[in-house]
Write an enzyme that holds these catalytic residues in place. Structure first.
Site, PDB file in Angstrom:
ATOM      1  N   HIS A   1      -6.266   1.404  15.435  1.00 51.58           N
ATOM      2  CA  HIS A   1      -6.626   0.045  15.047  1.00 51.58           C
ATOM      3  C   HIS A   1      -7.527  -0.629  16.089  1.00 51.58           C
ATOM      4  O   HIS A   1      -8.526  -1.256  15.735  1.00 51.58           O
ATOM      5  CB  HIS A   1      -5.364  -0.788  14.819  1.00 51.58           C
ATOM      6  CG  HIS A   1      -5.574  -1.973  13.947  1.00 51.58           C
ATOM      7  ND1 HIS A   1      -4.557  -2.616  13.290  1.00 51.58           N
ATOM      8  CD2 HIS A   1      -6.703  -2.657  13.607  1.00 51.58           C
ATOM      9  CE1 HIS A   1      -5.033  -3.622  12.579  1.00 51.58           C
ATOM     10  NE2 HIS A   1      -6.335  -3.668  12.764  1.00 51.58           N
TER      11      HIS A   1
ATOM     12  N   TYR B   1      -0.117  -5.251   9.968  1.00 51.02           N
ATOM     13  CA  TYR B   1      -0.166  -6.229   8.883  1.00 51.02           C
ATOM     14  C   TYR B   1       1.228  -6.589   8.365  1.00 51.02           C
ATOM     15  O   TYR B   1       1.382  -7.605   7.682  1.00 51.02           O
ATOM     16  CB  TYR B   1      -0.991  -5.698   7.701  1.00 51.02           C
ATOM     17  CG  TYR B   1      -2.455  -5.480   7.978  1.00 51.02           C
ATOM     18  CD1 TYR B   1      -3.035  -5.808   9.201  1.00 51.02           C
ATOM     19  CD2 TYR B   1      -3.276  -4.915   7.002  1.00 51.02           C
ATOM     20  CE1 TYR B   1      -4.369  -5.586   9.432  1.00 51.02           C
ATOM     21  CE2 TYR B   1      -4.624  -4.691   7.229  1.00 51.02           C
ATOM     22  CZ  TYR B   1      -5.167  -5.016   8.447  1.00 51.02           C
ATOM     23  OH  TYR B   1      -6.494  -4.790   8.669  1.00 51.02           O
TER      24      TYR B   1
END
Length: 286
Positions: free
Chosen positions: A101, A43
């Site tokens: 992830h 992110y």
């Protein structure tokens, strides 16, 4: 294994731009009552969140903090070194929950998850999770890990209900953590209300009258209905993204919205499999 004490409604923090604003946004979220904050190496906002968390008038133990290891960092040594970097950026000695992830690129169950176990033994992470896995990959992860698998984060909303993965979470007593719980704004039904800023997002259009009807019945927002539906399910938590204080408060209020059995049944009956986050490397595309 019993469920880890995880705040069931947290703050998602993905955004393509304005990453520096997460310093202020996370402080606002904590001020209005959030205690679960979710981020990821990918992110690009861990340092900004770290600044916000460091300035919050809360003890670290009061905040449940999660981050995720990027797919190209999933080799054994890379996991160890990049998680230390994440901790430095987040200005903390540990994270409460560390996720794989995506099971892609450098992911190797033995190497990757052994590194997660090592980090847990060191106290750098408290719990292990995975994200975007399929049931067979969950089976293998549980076999490989010494630590219990406490959470599986996936896209989940009324238009992608993930019945199989929710049942798996109940069977194995871990959390299913729903991202994109508002279907990136599609539950509002109009393009202007959508929140599409993800490079892997696929905008979709469909009839959302069921959600809107239930919202009108209770005099609440469609967002609250979607979140309350998720929270009505066993072993489900959710992490809606919100950039304004008004939306943060609106989302939190979903925790006190009690949908009746008819409401839940109507949403359960929505027969769609619309996936918004659908990269080619997604495990379901194998």
């Amino acid at each position: 294994m019993s469920l880890v004490d995880l705040p069931r409604l947290g703050l998602g923090t993905y955004s393509e731009g304005d990453r520096e604003q997460w310093t202020e946004r996370v402080q606002t979220a904590l001020d209005v009552g959030y205690r679960h904050v979710d981020t990821a190496q990918g992110y690009g906002n861990e340092a900004y969140l770290g600044d916000g968390l460091a300035n919050a008038p809360l003890d670290r133990e009061e905040i449940f903090l999660a981050t995720k290891v990027a797919p190209d960092n999933l080799g054994y040594e890379d996991v160890l070194s990049t998680v230390e970097d994440s901790l430095d950026r987040l200005r903390t000695d540990y994270v409460d929950l560390l996720y794989v992830h995506w099971p892609a690129e450098a992911y190797d169950p033995e190497e990757t998850l052994s590194a997660f176990d090592e980090l847990r033994d060191r106290g750098a992470i408290r719990h292990v999770g995975v994200s975007n896995f399929e049931p067979d990959q969950l089976d293998l992860a549980r076999d490989v890990l010494d630590a219990p698998l406490v959470a599986h984060q996936v896209e989940c909303h009324p238009f992608l209900q993930q019945e199989e993965l929710r049942a798996y979470a109940r069977e194995h007593d871990h959390w299913l953590v729903a991202y994109c719980p508002l279907a990136k704004g599609e539950i509002f039904g109009t393009p202007d209300d959508r929140d599409i800023d993800d490079p892997f997002a696929t905008p979709i259009e469909f009839d959302v009258s069921t959600i809107q009807d239930i919202a009108a019945k209770h005099d609440v927002s469609p967002a609250q209905v979607s979140l309350a539906w998720l929270l009505s399910k066993d072993n489900v938590a959710t992490i809606p993204k919100a950039s304004s204080e008004a939306h943060m408060r609106d989302n939190l209020t979903a925790q006190t919205l009690e949908l009746d059995a008819e409401d839940v049944e109507r949403i359960d009956a929505i027969d769609r499999q619309h996936r918004l986050i659908d990269p080619d490397f997604g495990a379901w595309n194998r």
